[in-house]
Design an enzyme around this catalytic site. Structure first.
Site, PDB file in Angstrom:
ATOM      1  N   SER A 182      49.184   5.157  40.785  1.00 57.88           N
ATOM      2  CA  SER A 182      50.381   4.463  40.288  1.00 57.88           C
ATOM      3  C   SER A 182      51.552   5.434  40.347  1.00 57.88           C
ATOM      4  O   SER A 182      51.356   6.651  40.167  1.00 57.88           O
ATOM      5  CB  SER A 182      50.178   4.016  38.836  1.00 57.88           C
ATOM      6  OG  SER A 182      51.407   3.568  38.283  1.00 57.88           O
ATOM      7  N   TYR A 206      47.761   6.313  30.366  1.00 56.33           N
ATOM      8  CA  TYR A 206      47.539   5.660  31.663  1.00 56.33           C
ATOM      9  C   TYR A 206      48.143   6.503  32.788  1.00 56.33           C
ATOM     10  O   TYR A 206      47.498   6.750  33.816  1.00 56.33           O
ATOM     11  CB  TYR A 206      48.182   4.274  31.634  1.00 56.33           C
ATOM     12  CG  TYR A 206      48.268   3.577  32.975  1.00 56.33           C
ATOM     13  CD1 TYR A 206      47.173   2.905  33.503  1.00 56.33           C
ATOM     14  CD2 TYR A 206      49.459   3.578  33.706  1.00 56.33           C
ATOM     15  CE1 TYR A 206      47.256   2.258  34.731  1.00 56.33           C
ATOM     16  CE2 TYR A 206      49.552   2.928  34.932  1.00 56.33           C
ATOM     17  CZ  TYR A 206      48.443   2.274  35.436  1.00 56.33           C
ATOM     18  OH  TYR A 206      48.531   1.634  36.649  1.00 56.33           O
TER      19      TYR A 206
HETATM   20  P1  NAP Z   1      44.895  -6.820  36.902  1.00 61.66           P
HETATM   21  O1  NAP Z   1      45.699  -7.936  37.450  1.00 61.66           O
HETATM   22  O2  NAP Z   1      44.822  -6.602  35.437  1.00 61.66           O
HETATM   23  O3  NAP Z   1      43.398  -6.958  37.497  1.00 61.66           O
HETATM   24  C1  NAP Z   1      42.460  -6.001  37.117  1.00 61.66           C
HETATM   25  C2  NAP Z   1      41.188  -6.200  37.904  1.00 61.66           C
HETATM   26  O4  NAP Z   1      40.289  -5.124  37.570  1.00 61.66           O
HETATM   27  C3  NAP Z   1      40.455  -7.477  37.558  1.00 61.66           C
HETATM   28  O5  NAP Z   1      39.772  -7.913  38.707  1.00 61.66           O
HETATM   29  C4  NAP Z   1      39.468  -7.027  36.480  1.00 61.66           C
HETATM   30  O6  NAP Z   1      38.294  -7.809  36.411  1.00 61.66           O
HETATM   31  C5  NAP Z   1      39.118  -5.658  36.987  1.00 61.66           C
HETATM   32  N1  NAP Z   1      38.650  -4.728  35.966  1.00 61.66           N
HETATM   33  C6  NAP Z   1      39.278  -4.371  34.813  1.00 61.66           C
HETATM   34  N2  NAP Z   1      38.526  -3.468  34.142  1.00 61.66           N
HETATM   35  C7  NAP Z   1      37.424  -3.268  34.894  1.00 61.66           C
HETATM   36  C8  NAP Z   1      36.266  -2.473  34.739  1.00 61.66           C
HETATM   37  N3  NAP Z   1      36.097  -1.697  33.664  1.00 61.66           N
HETATM   38  N4  NAP Z   1      35.312  -2.516  35.704  1.00 61.66           N
HETATM   39  C9  NAP Z   1      35.458  -3.306  36.794  1.00 61.66           C
HETATM   40  N5  NAP Z   1      36.536  -4.088  36.991  1.00 61.66           N
HETATM   41  C10 NAP Z   1      37.488  -4.061  36.056  1.00 61.66           C
HETATM   42  O7  NAP Z   1      45.370  -5.418  37.517  1.00 61.66           O
HETATM   43  P2  NAP Z   1      46.309  -5.081  38.791  1.00 61.66           P
HETATM   44  O8  NAP Z   1      47.712  -5.102  38.348  1.00 61.66           O
HETATM   45  O9  NAP Z   1      45.877  -5.845  39.972  1.00 61.66           O
HETATM   46  O10 NAP Z   1      45.936  -3.531  38.975  1.00 61.66           O
HETATM   47  C11 NAP Z   1      44.979  -3.088  39.914  1.00 61.66           C
HETATM   48  C12 NAP Z   1      45.111  -1.578  40.050  1.00 61.66           C
HETATM   49  O11 NAP Z   1      46.457  -1.262  40.431  1.00 61.66           O
HETATM   50  C13 NAP Z   1      44.861  -0.813  38.745  1.00 61.66           C
HETATM   51  O12 NAP Z   1      44.189   0.391  39.035  1.00 61.66           O
HETATM   52  C14 NAP Z   1      46.254  -0.522  38.238  1.00 61.66           C
HETATM   53  O13 NAP Z   1      46.297   0.614  37.423  1.00 61.66           O
HETATM   54  C15 NAP Z   1      46.986  -0.304  39.540  1.00 61.66           C
HETATM   55  N6  NAP Z   1      48.434  -0.463  39.427  1.00 61.66           N
HETATM   56  C16 NAP Z   1      48.971  -1.671  39.082  1.00 61.66           C
HETATM   57  C17 NAP Z   1      50.360  -1.787  38.975  1.00 61.66           C
HETATM   58  C18 NAP Z   1      51.040  -3.066  38.593  1.00 61.66           C
HETATM   59  O14 NAP Z   1      52.250  -3.045  38.326  1.00 61.66           O
HETATM   60  N7  NAP Z   1      50.344  -4.195  38.571  1.00 61.66           N
HETATM   61  C19 NAP Z   1      51.167  -0.666  39.214  1.00 61.66           C
HETATM   62  C20 NAP Z   1      50.573   0.524  39.562  1.00 61.66           C
HETATM   63  C21 NAP Z   1      49.203   0.623  39.673  1.00 61.66           C
HETATM   64  P3  NAP Z   1      38.137  -9.028  35.320  1.00 61.66           P
HETATM   65  O15 NAP Z   1      38.977 -10.142  35.883  1.00 61.66           O
HETATM   66  O16 NAP Z   1      36.692  -9.361  35.308  1.00 61.66           O
HETATM   67  O17 NAP Z   1      38.671  -8.494  34.030  1.00 61.66           O
END
Ligand code: NAP
Length: 250
Positions: free
Chosen positions: A145, A159
């Site tokens: 991130s 985080y």
């Molecule tokens: P999200 O919409 O909250 O989706 C999270 C996903 O991860 C879901 O499929 C969830 O499964 C799964 N998950 C959560 N905890 C888990 C665990 N302990 N073991 C296995 N699976 C798990 O998140 P996102 O925004 O797509 O983020 C994805 C990645 O991008 C993360 O690493 C996040 O830190 C990074 N990121 C996101 C952003 C942003 O702005 N969105 C920015 C920078 C980095 P369930 O549906 O079963 O809960």
């Protein structure tokens, strides 16, 4: 390569992970869609891939649990018998808080899922891909991130620190396995429009912070997935140890 390559995407059921799964299937990967608890969301991704003529399975497991990590990889082994790529995408944020308000339990969970989970999954992937173990090589993409560089003060410094660890892990692992047929890179997304912000108690965060982003808008999960797909592809055969911001300039 005789059969289609196999990719495991942790947290592949929603948000950025789901976009990666869908894009990778279109690019010819067979995909293992890992999820923690939302089976319906994982099944929806698998269904969409199958309807488009691809191959996918849903694999339940918490990457923050060693037993679950073992079970996730065992499920991939038994479904496909090989592994060619891993995207360490599963990650969590906590509720907005100052560091002096964060409990030890929160910190333990944050680092167990975001850091230890990614390192353990990478270790299991290396055992299945490295030429050192008689395999064909492969590719790992870690989802970091831009928080790793900004620190996320007064939101979630824990985080941000966990993602700083992912950056360093990417550098180290990429050099460790560079002669074993495995490339390791990371993407640093900026503010992407997914449900993660609601999970941190700020459902409107992506829209509210748009004015702070040089391009003045949040990114989409697909825009992050496109960068991941590049790193997974044979267009990136000389790219390893790279950390790419996909952040609209943030
Ligand atoms: P999200 O919409 O909250 O989706 C999270 C996903 O991860 C879901 O499929 C969830 O499964 C799964 N998950 C959560 N905890 C888990 C665990 N302990 N073991 C296995 N699976 C798990 O998140 P996102 O925004 O797509 O983020 C994805 C990645 O991008 C993360 O690493 C996040 O830190 C990074 N990121 C996101 C952003 C942003 O702005 N969105 C920015 C920078 C980095 P369930 O549906 O079963 O809960």
């Amino acid at each position: 390569m005789s059969a289609s390559p196999v990719l495991l995407v942790t947290g592949g059921s929603r948000g950025i992970g789901a976009a990666i799964c869908l894009g990778a299937a279109k690019a010819g990967w067979r995909v293992a869609v890992n999820y923690a608890s939302n089976r319906d969301a994982a099944d929806a991704v698998v269904g969409a891939i199958e309807r488009a003529g691809g191959t996918a399975i849903a694999v339940q497991g918490d990457v923050g649990s060693e037993a679950d990590v073992q079970a996730i990889f065992a499920a991939v082994d038994s479904a496909f018998g090989r592994l060619d790529g891993l995207v360490n995408n599963a990650g969590i944020v906590g509720q907005t808080a100052r560091v002096d308000e964060m409990s030890p339990e929160r910190l333990e969970r944050m680092f167990r899922i975001n850091v230890t989970g990614s390192i353990r999954c990478a270790a299991e992937a290396v055992r299945r891909m490295s030429t050192r173990y008689g395999h064909q090589g492969g590719v790992i993409v870690n989802i970091s991130s831009v928080a790793a560089t900004l620190g996320s003060p007064a939101q979630y410094v824990d985080y941000a620190a966990s993602k700083g660890a992912i950056d360093t892990f990417t550098t180290g692992l990429s050099r460790e396995v560079a002669t074993e047929g495995i490339r390791v890179n990371a993407i640093r997304p900026g503010i992407i429009d997914t449900e993660i912000h609601a999970s941190g108690g700020l459902p409107d965060r992506a829209r509210d912070l748009a004015f702070t982003i040089p391009v003045q808008r949040p990114g989409t999960a697909e825009e992050v997935a496109d960068a991941v797909l590049y790193l997974l592809s044979d267009k990136a055969t000389y790219v390893t140890g790279a950390i790419l911001n996909v952040s609209g300039g943030r």
